[in-house]
Design an enzyme around this catalytic site. Sequence first.
Site, PDB file in Angstrom:
ATOM      1  N   PRO A 159       0.834  -1.212   0.000  1.00  0.00           N
ATOM      2  CA  PRO A 159       0.000   0.000   0.000  1.00  0.00           C
ATOM      3  C   PRO A 159       0.868   1.261   0.000  1.00  0.00           C
ATOM      4  O   PRO A 159       1.834   1.346   0.751  1.00  0.00           O
ATOM      5  CB  PRO A 159      -0.800  -0.102   1.301  1.00  0.00           C
ATOM      6  CG  PRO A 159      -0.520  -1.438   1.873  1.00  0.00           C
ATOM      7  CD  PRO A 159       0.705  -1.988   1.218  1.00  0.00           C
ATOM      8  N   GLU A 160       0.548   2.198  -0.874  1.00  0.00           N
ATOM      9  CA  GLU A 160       1.259   3.475  -0.945  1.00  0.00           C
ATOM     10  C   GLU A 160       0.336   4.569  -0.403  1.00  0.00           C
ATOM     11  O   GLU A 160      -0.746   4.260   0.099  1.00  0.00           O
ATOM     12  CB  GLU A 160       1.691   3.738  -2.398  1.00  0.00           C
ATOM     13  CG  GLU A 160       2.521   2.575  -2.950  1.00  0.00           C
ATOM     14  CD  GLU A 160       2.931   2.749  -4.411  1.00  0.00           C
ATOM     15  OE1 GLU A 160       3.075   3.898  -4.864  1.00  0.00           O
ATOM     16  OE2 GLU A 160       3.099   1.728  -5.091  1.00  0.00           O
TER      17      GLU A 160
ATOM     18  N   HIS B  64      -3.839 -15.670   9.528  1.00  0.00           N
ATOM     19  CA  HIS B  64      -2.977 -14.526   9.229  1.00  0.00           C
ATOM     20  C   HIS B  64      -3.204 -13.351  10.185  1.00  0.00           C
ATOM     21  O   HIS B  64      -2.670 -12.268   9.970  1.00  0.00           O
ATOM     22  CB  HIS B  64      -3.186 -14.070   7.784  1.00  0.00           C
ATOM     23  CG  HIS B  64      -2.898 -15.148   6.783  1.00  0.00           C
ATOM     24  ND1 HIS B  64      -1.661 -15.772   6.710  1.00  0.00           N
ATOM     25  CD2 HIS B  64      -3.667 -15.740   5.850  1.00  0.00           C
ATOM     26  CE1 HIS B  64      -1.703 -16.694   5.753  1.00  0.00           C
ATOM     27  NE2 HIS B  64      -2.909 -16.702   5.219  1.00  0.00           N
TER      28      HIS B  64
ATOM     29  N   ARG C 141       2.457 -11.840   4.965  1.00  0.00           N
ATOM     30  CA  ARG C 141       3.920 -11.867   4.906  1.00  0.00           C
ATOM     31  C   ARG C 141       4.581 -11.585   6.256  1.00  0.00           C
ATOM     32  O   ARG C 141       5.793 -11.757   6.394  1.00  0.00           O
ATOM     33  CB  ARG C 141       4.409 -10.842   3.867  1.00  0.00           C
ATOM     34  CG  ARG C 141       3.794 -11.010   2.482  1.00  0.00           C
ATOM     35  CD  ARG C 141       4.387 -12.177   1.729  1.00  0.00           C
ATOM     36  NE  ARG C 141       5.744 -11.907   1.311  1.00  0.00           N
ATOM     37  CZ  ARG C 141       6.084 -11.291   0.183  1.00  0.00           C
ATOM     38  NH1 ARG C 141       5.156 -10.881  -0.669  1.00  0.00           N
ATOM     39  NH2 ARG C 141       7.342 -11.076  -0.124  1.00  0.00           N
TER      40      ARG C 141
END
Length: 274
Positions: A2-3, A93, A112
């Site tokens: 995400p930016e 997760h 991740r």
Amino acid sequence: MPELPEVETIKKTLEHLVINKTIQNITIHWPNIIKHPDDTEQFKQIVQGQTIHRIDRRGKFLLFYLDHHVLISHLRMEGKYGVFPKTEPVNKHTHVIFELTDGKELRYQDVRKFGTMHVFSIGDEFNCPPLDHLGPEPFEKAFTVDYLKEKLNKTNRHIKTALLDQTVVAGLGNIYVDEALFRSSIHPMRRASDLSDGEITSLHHEIIETLGEAVTQGGTTIRSYVNSQGQIGMFQQKLNVYGREEEACHNCGKVITKMKVGNRGTHVCLNCQK
Ligand SMILES: [Zn+2]
């Protein structure tokens, strides 16, 4: 990853879900996400009992302002937040659970496990890592053409690499750097110090325009990004080069190329970007 536009969208959706909610209890399944204080028990003791009053964004970081402290969260590659009823099963997760006093849970999920959380006293958050070295926000007054010229004139790095550097400008990542360079007709491997004043002026304008449009569209959904209510962004329909390798350039019709610049996958129209 995400930016700025995606983090801004997550911020706005989370505001509707958690503002004025009090954190009753915290469960941490993956302690490595907690970076400060490095003792997770201390982290829990500080945060428990505090109310979430406001959420800010700085670069790609979310800042949750509590009674006395601020929780700084970076989603890195795949981190996401969701608010769920306590009764809903927790998926594998989910690494940090903030139990709220209204019977819901703010859950941090990260396939991740690269995301980070820091807690500081309010007032200290900008004086230490990870926020102390961030460059200006693209939408703030400090991000001027002259500022960008001064920064770029000082470095021989590729322009793509220079723009990914969060100390130059905060919030840009792979998607929006590729898009802003295309819109400015600049090849990503040009040396930053070789850009003309006109090119830097154009680049400055396109960085702000591209990010502004993406914020309006709720960000770009590629792979796993959704906001905190499960909604996808729409800016992927506006992309000119990112993720479009082997497709035709919207401007000239030639094929978009993917190459590596500073080890990052980079999308370019070799005809439009000189
Ligand atoms: Zn083209």
